[in-house]
Design an enzyme around this catalytic site. Structure first.
Site, PDB file in Angstrom:
ATOM      1  N   TYR A  75       0.820  -1.216   0.000  1.00 47.68           N
ATOM      2  CA  TYR A  75       0.000   0.000   0.000  1.00 47.68           C
ATOM      3  C   TYR A  75       0.853   1.264   0.000  1.00 47.68           C
ATOM      4  CZ  TYR A  75      -4.300  -2.527   0.027  1.00 47.68           C
ATOM      5  OH  TYR A  75      -5.342  -3.329  -0.380  1.00 47.68           O
ATOM      6  N   ARG A  78       1.685   1.856  -3.549  1.00 43.69           N
ATOM      7  CA  ARG A  78       0.553   2.421  -4.296  1.00 43.69           C
ATOM      8  C   ARG A  78       0.280   3.863  -3.875  1.00 43.69           C
ATOM      9  NH1 ARG A  78      -4.119  -1.721  -3.783  1.00 43.69           N
ATOM     10  NH2 ARG A  78      -5.209  -0.232  -5.118  1.00 43.69           N
ATOM     11  N   HIS A 129     -14.628   2.024  -2.416  1.00 43.31           N
ATOM     12  CA  HIS A 129     -13.640   1.174  -1.736  1.00 43.31           C
ATOM     13  C   HIS A 129     -12.654   1.976  -0.895  1.00 43.31           C
ATOM     14  CE1 HIS A 129     -14.613  -1.897  -5.124  1.00 43.31           C
ATOM     15  NE2 HIS A 129     -15.548  -1.850  -4.220  1.00 43.31           N
ATOM     16  N   CYS A 137      -7.395   2.760  12.467  1.00 44.25           N
ATOM     17  CA  CYS A 137      -6.871   1.788  13.433  1.00 44.25           C
ATOM     18  C   CYS A 137      -7.482   0.440  13.090  1.00 44.25           C
ATOM     19  CB  CYS A 137      -7.250   2.183  14.858  1.00 44.25           C
ATOM     20  SG  CYS A 137      -6.774   0.930  16.073  1.00 44.25           S
ATOM     21  N   CYS A 140      -9.759   0.209  17.016  1.00 44.61           N
ATOM     22  CA  CYS A 140     -10.664   1.241  17.563  1.00 44.61           C
ATOM     23  C   CYS A 140     -11.140   2.160  16.450  1.00 44.61           C
ATOM     24  CB  CYS A 140      -9.957   2.026  18.667  1.00 44.61           C
ATOM     25  SG  CYS A 140      -8.804   3.279  18.041  1.00 44.61           S
ATOM     26  N   CYS A 190      -1.667   2.938  16.154  1.00 42.25           N
ATOM     27  CA  CYS A 190      -2.777   3.868  16.425  1.00 42.25           C
ATOM     28  C   CYS A 190      -2.392   4.833  17.547  1.00 42.25           C
ATOM     29  CB  CYS A 190      -4.018   3.074  16.840  1.00 42.25           C
ATOM     30  SG  CYS A 190      -5.343   4.123  17.459  1.00 42.25           S
ATOM     31  N   CYS A 193      -5.200   4.029  20.747  1.00 45.14           N
ATOM     32  CA  CYS A 193      -5.090   2.844  21.606  1.00 45.14           C
ATOM     33  C   CYS A 193      -3.643   2.372  21.678  1.00 45.14           C
ATOM     34  CB  CYS A 193      -6.018   1.741  21.128  1.00 45.14           C
ATOM     35  SG  CYS A 193      -5.599   1.077  19.511  1.00 45.14           S
TER      36      CYS A 193
END
Ligand code: BV8
Ligand code: ZN
Length: 307
Positions: A75, A78, A129, A137, A140, A190, A193
């Site tokens: 990712y 991309r 999408h 996260c 959470c 995250c 959390c």
């Protein structure tokens, strides 16, 4: 099987323009082929393989659980490609159609953010999408709606590197080149959390699409008959996106218009009277097809993306 006469009618631009000028309620369903001319690989064909992984296999919660470092590298790559790409005239043409036709709604499967950068009015755009530039996260409700950091963190820097030797494949893409192991502790976590990993804000296979967005689309389709559906640069293989063209069809009223580099005999055979098929590059065809309503498409300056 569409006869040659009907094939001529199916691909007649003057007949299409006549229908377009009478169309107020227009739906578009777009796929990776729309961004191909911006230099972004599609899922089928050469672009479907990242290193030696099938892109579709990496776009799953299972793959992320199994190897979050690899999926994050995929990712991050991309994100880098989409950041260095530019919207093409088809993105601008669809954005201009939205300004000229309040009854136009664009559904896109693309997560590259090029519609937004082409200033497509946000209330007439549904990103089915999600987006590469939204971070969430894994657990959470924390979310960063728009993050374009590139690289996102030091461990993902290989994905943001430009190719030292363009005659050779980018080392990152060369399956023969082993990847440096990325420990989970090196991946973005995250900020709320603290313990859980961040993930790209895209919809993976097996995951539900955003409920409110799906309800909004259903409501829009139900509201009034649809005059035209533009199916642009998609293999129509992924659901629910692939179901909207026929879902929006009102027999005898709706023209379903396929714009694709390759229209198979099967596709032509499935077309009905009043439908259209235009084979070629979307970035050239879409501006031409929409010209009677949008005029000449200028490669507009990109405005700052507002979240
Ligand atoms: C879900 C984000 C509820 C991530 C993506 C009903 C029947 C069968 C299966 C299902 C079904 N309902 C649900 C499923 C399961 C699944 C599915 O559809 N599977 C398929 C493979 C059969 N759907 C889901 O899982 C969806 N979730 O339904 O949740 C649920 C859950 C569990 C079980 C039941 C229900 C979520 C799907 C979303 C997945 N995420 N992307 C990421 O990007 O990494 S999908 C991703 O792949 C893209 O977003 C896009 O949707 C798809 C690729 O398709 P295209 O964009 O069309 O690209 P492709 O390369 O295939 O084709 C390009 C086309 O362009 C070609 O036709 C080519 O000729 C053309 N072209 C090329 N160059 C040009 C061009 N055209 C014009 N100009 C050019 N220059
Ligand atoms: Zn969290």
């Amino acid at each position: 099987m569409a006869s040659s006469a009907s094939r001529a009618a199916l691909s007649s631009i003057p007949l299409f323009h006549e229908k377009l000028l009478k169309s107020n309620r227009i739906l578009a369903v777009c796929g990776a082929g729309l961004s191909a001319a911006s230099g972004l690989p599609t899922f089928r064909g050469a672009g479907g393989l990242w290193r030696n992984h099938n892109a579709v296999d990496l776009a799953t919660p299972e793959a992320f659980d199994a190897d979050p470092g690899l999926v994050w590298l995929f990712y991050a790559y991309r994100r880098h490609m989409a950041l260095t790409a530019k919207p093409n005239p088809a993105h601008y043409a669809l954005a201009e159609l939205a300004r000229k036709r309040p009854g136009f709604k664009c559904l896109s499967q693309n997560v590259d953010n090029l519609h937004v950068r082409a200033n497509h009015p946000s209330d007439q755009l549904s990103l089915l999408h999600g987006s590469l530039f939204t971070l969430k996260c894994t657990t959470c409700s924390w979310k960063d709606p728009y993050n374009i950091a590139d690289p996102l963190c030091p461990a993902l820097a290989p994905a943001a590197e430009s190719n030292p030797d363009p005659t050779k494949p980018l080392p990152l893409l060369d399956p023969a080149q082993p990847l440096a192991e990325i420990r989970e502790s090196e991946l973005p976590h995250c900020p709320d959390c603290k313990t859980e990993l961040q993930r790209p804000g895209v919809v993976w296979f097996g995951e539900m699409l955003d409920e409110d967005m799906l309800d909004d689309i259903e409501e829009w389709i139900e509201k009034e008959p649809v005059d035209m559906v533009l199916v642009v640069g998609t293999s129509s293989a992924v659901y629910p996106a692939a179901g909207y063209a026929e879902r929006a069809r009102t027999k005898g009223r709706t023209s379903v218009v396929t714009v694709n580099l390759e229209i198979t005999e099967e596709d032509w055979g499935r077309m009905r009277k009043g439908d259209f098929g235009f084979e070629g590059d979307a970035s050239l065809l879409v501006p031409e097809l929409l010209r009677p309503v949008i005029g000449e498409v200028k490669g507009e300056e990109e405005e700052e993306v507002k979240v």
